[in-house]
Design a protein around this motif. Structure first.
Motif, PDB file in Angstrom:
ATOM      1  N   GLY A   1     -42.905  62.507 -55.215  1.00 42.83           N
ATOM      2  CA  GLY A   1     -42.316  63.762 -54.756  1.00 42.83           C
ATOM      3  C   GLY A   1     -43.291  64.857 -54.413  1.00 42.83           C
ATOM      4  N   VAL A   2     -44.570  64.527 -54.176  1.00 37.97           N
ATOM      5  CA  VAL A   2     -45.548  65.568 -53.858  1.00 37.97           C
ATOM      6  C   VAL A   2     -45.995  65.444 -52.406  1.00 37.97           C
ATOM      7  CG1 VAL A   2     -46.354  65.690 -56.230  1.00 37.97           C
ATOM      8  CG2 VAL A   2     -47.524  64.189 -54.605  1.00 37.97           C
ATOM      9  N   PRO A   3     -46.382  66.573 -51.787  1.00 39.46           N
ATOM     10  CA  PRO A   3     -46.895  66.529 -50.411  1.00 39.46           C
ATOM     11  C   PRO A   3     -48.202  65.747 -50.359  1.00 39.46           C
ATOM     12  CG  PRO A   3     -46.275  68.761 -51.022  1.00 39.46           C
ATOM     13  CD  PRO A   3     -46.274  67.946 -52.279  1.00 39.46           C
ATOM     14  N   LEU A   4     -48.423  65.126 -49.224  1.00 39.41           N
ATOM     15  CA  LEU A   4     -49.601  64.280 -49.044  1.00 39.41           C
ATOM     16  C   LEU A   4     -50.137  64.518 -47.637  1.00 39.41           C
ATOM     17  CD1 LEU A   4     -51.128  61.940 -50.486  1.00 39.41           C
ATOM     18  CD2 LEU A   4     -49.520  60.367 -49.398  1.00 39.41           C
ATOM     19  N   ARG A   5     -51.394  64.927 -47.543  1.00 41.41           N
ATOM     20  CA  ARG A   5     -52.041  65.047 -46.235  1.00 41.41           C
ATOM     21  C   ARG A   5     -53.258  64.127 -46.225  1.00 41.41           C
ATOM     22  NH1 ARG A   5     -53.054  70.328 -42.601  1.00 41.41           N
ATOM     23  NH2 ARG A   5     -50.882  69.771 -42.152  1.00 41.41           N
ATOM     24  N   ILE A   6     -53.230  63.170 -45.315  1.00 48.24           N
ATOM     25  CA  ILE A   6     -54.305  62.180 -45.193  1.00 48.24           C
ATOM     26  C   ILE A   6     -54.976  62.395 -43.845  1.00 48.24           C
ATOM     27  CG2 ILE A   6     -54.871  59.731 -45.207  1.00 48.24           C
ATOM     28  CD1 ILE A   6     -52.040  59.292 -46.472  1.00 48.24           C
ATOM     29  N   THR A   7     -56.285  62.593 -43.857  1.00 46.71           N
ATOM     30  CA  THR A   7     -57.039  62.768 -42.627  1.00 46.71           C
ATOM     31  C   THR A   7     -58.052  61.640 -42.511  1.00 46.71           C
ATOM     32  OG1 THR A   7     -56.798  65.177 -42.731  1.00 46.71           O
ATOM     33  CG2 THR A   7     -58.525  64.311 -41.295  1.00 46.71           C
ATOM     34  N   VAL A   8     -57.946  60.885 -41.425  1.00 46.17           N
ATOM     35  CA  VAL A   8     -58.822  59.737 -41.211  1.00 46.17           C
ATOM     36  C   VAL A   8     -59.660  59.981 -39.962  1.00 46.17           C
ATOM     37  CG1 VAL A   8     -58.956  57.239 -40.912  1.00 46.17           C
ATOM     38  CG2 VAL A   8     -57.059  58.241 -42.220  1.00 46.17           C
ATOM     39  N   HIS A   9     -60.982  59.992 -40.108  1.00 46.53           N
ATOM     40  CA  HIS A   9     -61.894  60.034 -38.968  1.00 46.53           C
ATOM     41  C   HIS A   9     -62.249  58.587 -38.630  1.00 46.53           C
ATOM     42  CE1 HIS A   9     -62.890  64.443 -38.919  1.00 46.53           C
ATOM     43  NE2 HIS A   9     -62.361  64.331 -40.124  1.00 46.53           N
ATOM     44  N   HIS A  10     -61.976  58.184 -37.398  1.00 47.93           N
ATOM     45  CA  HIS A  10     -62.103  56.772 -37.049  1.00 47.93           C
ATOM     46  C   HIS A  10     -62.363  56.617 -35.555  1.00 47.93           C
ATOM     47  CE1 HIS A  10     -57.965  56.486 -35.224  1.00 47.93           C
ATOM     48  NE2 HIS A  10     -57.756  57.508 -36.024  1.00 47.93           N
ATOM     49  N   THR A  11     -62.536  55.397 -35.128  1.00 44.69           N
ATOM     50  CA  THR A  11     -62.545  55.094 -33.704  1.00 44.69           C
ATOM     51  C   THR A  11     -61.268  54.322 -33.369  1.00 44.69           C
ATOM     52  OG1 THR A  11     -63.708  52.986 -33.989  1.00 44.69           O
ATOM     53  CG2 THR A  11     -65.062  54.968 -33.628  1.00 44.69           C
ATOM     54  N   SER A  12     -60.931  54.324 -32.101  1.00 44.90           N
ATOM     55  CA  SER A  12     -59.770  53.587 -31.604  1.00 44.90           C
ATOM     56  C   SER A  12     -60.258  52.731 -30.447  1.00 44.90           C
ATOM     57  CB  SER A  12     -58.684  54.574 -31.143  1.00 44.90           C
ATOM     58  OG  SER A  12     -57.512  53.904 -30.746  1.00 44.90           O
TER      59      SER A  12
ATOM     60  N   ARG B   1     -58.734  47.216 -35.741  1.00 47.43           N
ATOM     61  CA  ARG B   1     -59.376  47.409 -34.442  1.00 47.43           C
ATOM     62  C   ARG B   1     -59.943  48.825 -34.284  1.00 47.43           C
ATOM     63  NH1 ARG B   1     -55.993  45.460 -29.443  1.00 47.43           N
ATOM     64  NH2 ARG B   1     -56.054  43.527 -30.612  1.00 47.43           N
ATOM     65  N   GLY B   2     -60.591  49.290 -35.316  1.00 46.54           N
ATOM     66  CA  GLY B   2     -61.270  50.575 -35.262  1.00 46.54           C
ATOM     67  C   GLY B   2     -62.178  50.702 -36.463  1.00 46.54           C
ATOM     68  N   THR B   3     -63.163  51.579 -36.386  1.00 44.99           N
ATOM     69  CA  THR B   3     -64.093  51.821 -37.490  1.00 44.99           C
ATOM     70  C   THR B   3     -63.715  53.119 -38.181  1.00 44.99           C
ATOM     71  OG1 THR B   3     -65.890  50.681 -36.344  1.00 44.99           O
ATOM     72  CG2 THR B   3     -66.501  52.198 -38.121  1.00 44.99           C
ATOM     73  N   VAL B   4     -63.539  53.080 -39.492  1.00 45.62           N
ATOM     74  CA  VAL B   4     -63.212  54.280 -40.263  1.00 45.62           C
ATOM     75  C   VAL B   4     -64.506  54.904 -40.766  1.00 45.62           C
ATOM     76  CG1 VAL B   4     -62.024  55.176 -42.298  1.00 45.62           C
ATOM     77  CG2 VAL B   4     -60.967  53.358 -40.925  1.00 45.62           C
ATOM     78  N   HIS B   5     -64.683  56.188 -40.476  1.00 45.31           N
ATOM     79  CA  HIS B   5     -65.882  56.908 -40.905  1.00 45.31           C
ATOM     80  C   HIS B   5     -65.672  57.648 -42.224  1.00 45.31           C
ATOM     81  CE1 HIS B   5     -67.690  55.885 -37.126  1.00 45.31           C
ATOM     82  NE2 HIS B   5     -66.822  56.590 -36.421  1.00 45.31           N
ATOM     83  N   SER B   6     -64.490  58.268 -42.385  1.00 49.15           N
ATOM     84  CA  SER B   6     -64.218  59.005 -43.620  1.00 49.15           C
ATOM     85  C   SER B   6     -62.717  59.204 -43.763  1.00 49.15           C
ATOM     86  CB  SER B   6     -64.927  60.370 -43.622  1.00 49.15           C
ATOM     87  OG  SER B   6     -64.383  61.213 -42.613  1.00 49.15           O
TER      88      SER B   6
END
Length: 484
Positions: free
Chosen positions: A121-132, A88-93
């Motif tokens: 065991g490694v750090p993970l940063r996920i950034t999602v540009h999207h609509t809600s 229920r949202g559009t992912v841009h990047s």
């Protein structure tokens, strides 16, 4: 946020995942940690530590909000793909550790292709540009449109209809919310407000939680609201969020909360979070909801005049009790739901007995009469039947409410009032800010009682028929034999 607590939560999540599914590299499709009732919820391979959710609201509650969700996590096994729950949202990047990543959508999963394989065991940063998008069906959960804005109702599987994440209570995390809205609106979210700034007719509000939270308990309220503040026990900040036009009308109800907090603390110990309050929303959901630190209530519960005062009080205590049972101590799987709703119904009934002369024994005897029918319809308390297709809310049946409170009543009859009181306090203290399963509760009960209660719990939690009630051999089921 001690490092030890992160390691502990990662270990707990890894244990939960290992017991639910075999550890395999994710395929390019929907995954899930194999919850018996919601098999596609959650995702193996990582532990979320924190969410940072940015939302931009333009003032129209039927239009998508621009959003940025940043997830800090740690891998728990090697990953070639990362699955997030989202729909229920559009992912841009999507970026992973600062590098642009490919992505696709299948069913209700966002499938991310990081630039390279990720070791455990490694750090993970996920950034999602999207609509809600709040324009979906009203009864499907996620955003709830109110008369003047929005609120959230994410239980049980609807958090990912608002923001991408690991949408299962087994993976609790810290939350930061940054919400920008027109300056004439008020924004409130879980936790404490840590910032507010205005520019060009718009205001950005920032809130952070001081304790980890399940995605299903996230709450953001946007609207023409009044925030009413008072003090609870031990100086606890109490903030209620209500339609501004109803502030005076609702005051007789709002002022009850400090006393209800004091009553609950006498039962099970100190309130587990940084603040508390009720969110009164002008909308129709058909339920109230224990969103962490800010319980959601329909306006009509307080304003219709058709509900007795004792009943409204009991519902308020029900959602308050969930802050200990369900929020601070969260279920490991959704089959453990009875621990949430059974306890909330138990303290709701106990409060009504003490404050409104509504005998607990009478309520439990009536529940016993119906219990066989509830089990036939929805399964036993700790092995509930799956919700009906397309009707996820149908999981919340009578057997997980009074049918599960009946288990607690039977347990108190079996081990005695004093032992039961010690068990309740020890349970919420031992598992604070974490997850626990039915097996944890039954083991702790046996330890407190000083004897093995396996046979007792086998009947009360898993049998098709309700066992005889300790101390009440005359209690009978009224369910017709053909339905048993």
């Amino acid at each position: 946020m001690p490092f030890l607590s992160r390691r502990l939560r990662a270990a707990l999540l890894a244990t939960a995942s290992a017991t639910l599914v075999a550890a395999t590299l994710p395929a390019p499709g929907p995954l899930g940690i194999g919850d018996p009732l919601f098999p596609h919820l959650g995702n193996p391979g990582y532990d979320v530590l924190a969410y940072d959710i940015g939302l931009s609201y333009e003032g129209r509650n039927s239009e998508p909000l621009d959003a940025v969700t940043t997830i800090d996590a740690r891998t728990t096994e090697p990953l070639e793909r990362i699955n997030l729950d989202f729909t229920r949202g559009t992912v841009h990047s999507v970026d992973v550790n600062g590098l642009r990543a490919g992505f696709s959508a299948e069913d209700e999963d966002l499938i991310i292709e990081p630039p390279g394989s990720l070791p455990a065991g490694v750090p993970l940063r996920i950034t999602v540009h999207h609509t809600s998008d709040p324009s979906g069906e009203r009864d499907s959960g996620g955003w709830v449109r109110t008369a003047d804005g929005l609120a959230m109702a994410n239980q049980a599987d609807a958090g990912h209809r608002v923001f991408p994440g690991n949408d299962h209570p087994a993976d609790k995390a810290y939350f930061t919310f940054r919400i920008t809205a027109p300056e004439d609106l008020t924004v409130v979210a879980n936790g404490l407000r840590t910032g507010r700034s205005s520019h060009g007719g718009r205001t950005t509000w920032t809130y952070r939680t001081e304790h980890p939270m399940a995605t299903e308990l996230a709450q953001v309220s946007i609207g023409r609201s009044a925030v009413v503040r008072r003090t609870g026990p031990h100086g606890l900040p109490v903030r209620d969020v209500v339609p501004a036009a109803d502030r005076k009308r609702l005051e007789p109800w709002l002022k009850k909360t400090p006393g209800q907090l004091e009553w609950m603390e006498r039962q099970v110990g100190r309130y587990p979070f940084e603040n508390y309050g009720v969110l009164v929303a002008d909308t129709e959901t058909g339920f109230e909801l224990e969103t962490q630190t800010l319980s959601l209530f329909e306006r009509r519960l307080f304003t219709d005049g058709g509900f007795p005062e004792w009943y409204v009080d009991a519902v308020m205590v029900h959602e308050l009790a969930h802050q200990w049972f369900g929020d601070s101590v969260s279920p490991r799987t959704w089959s453990d739901l009875w621990l949430n709703e059974g306890h909330a119904s138990w303290y709701e009934a106990r409060y009504a007995e003490e404050h409104a002369d509504k005998p607990l024994e009478r309520r439990m005897r009536e529940a016993y009469a119906d219990s066989d029918g509830w089990r036939a319809e929805g399964g036993p308390p700790a092995r509930p039947a799956a919700p009906a297709p397309g009707e996820k809310i149908s999981l919340f049946r009578p057997v997980v409410y009074d049918g599960s409170a009946l288990v607690l009543y039977a347990l108190r009859q079996e081990i005695g009032h004093d032992a039961f009181g010690r068990l309740e306090r020890l349970w919420v203290r031992k598992h604070r800010d974490s997850n626990a399963a039915t097996a944890d509760f039954t083991a702790l009960a046996s330890w407190v009682a000083g004897r093995d209660l396996t046979a007792f719990f086998d009947g009360w939690l898993y049998a098709k028929r309700t066992p005889p009630m300790p101390g009440h051999p005359d209690w009978r089921s009224t369910t017709p034999a053909a339905q048993r």
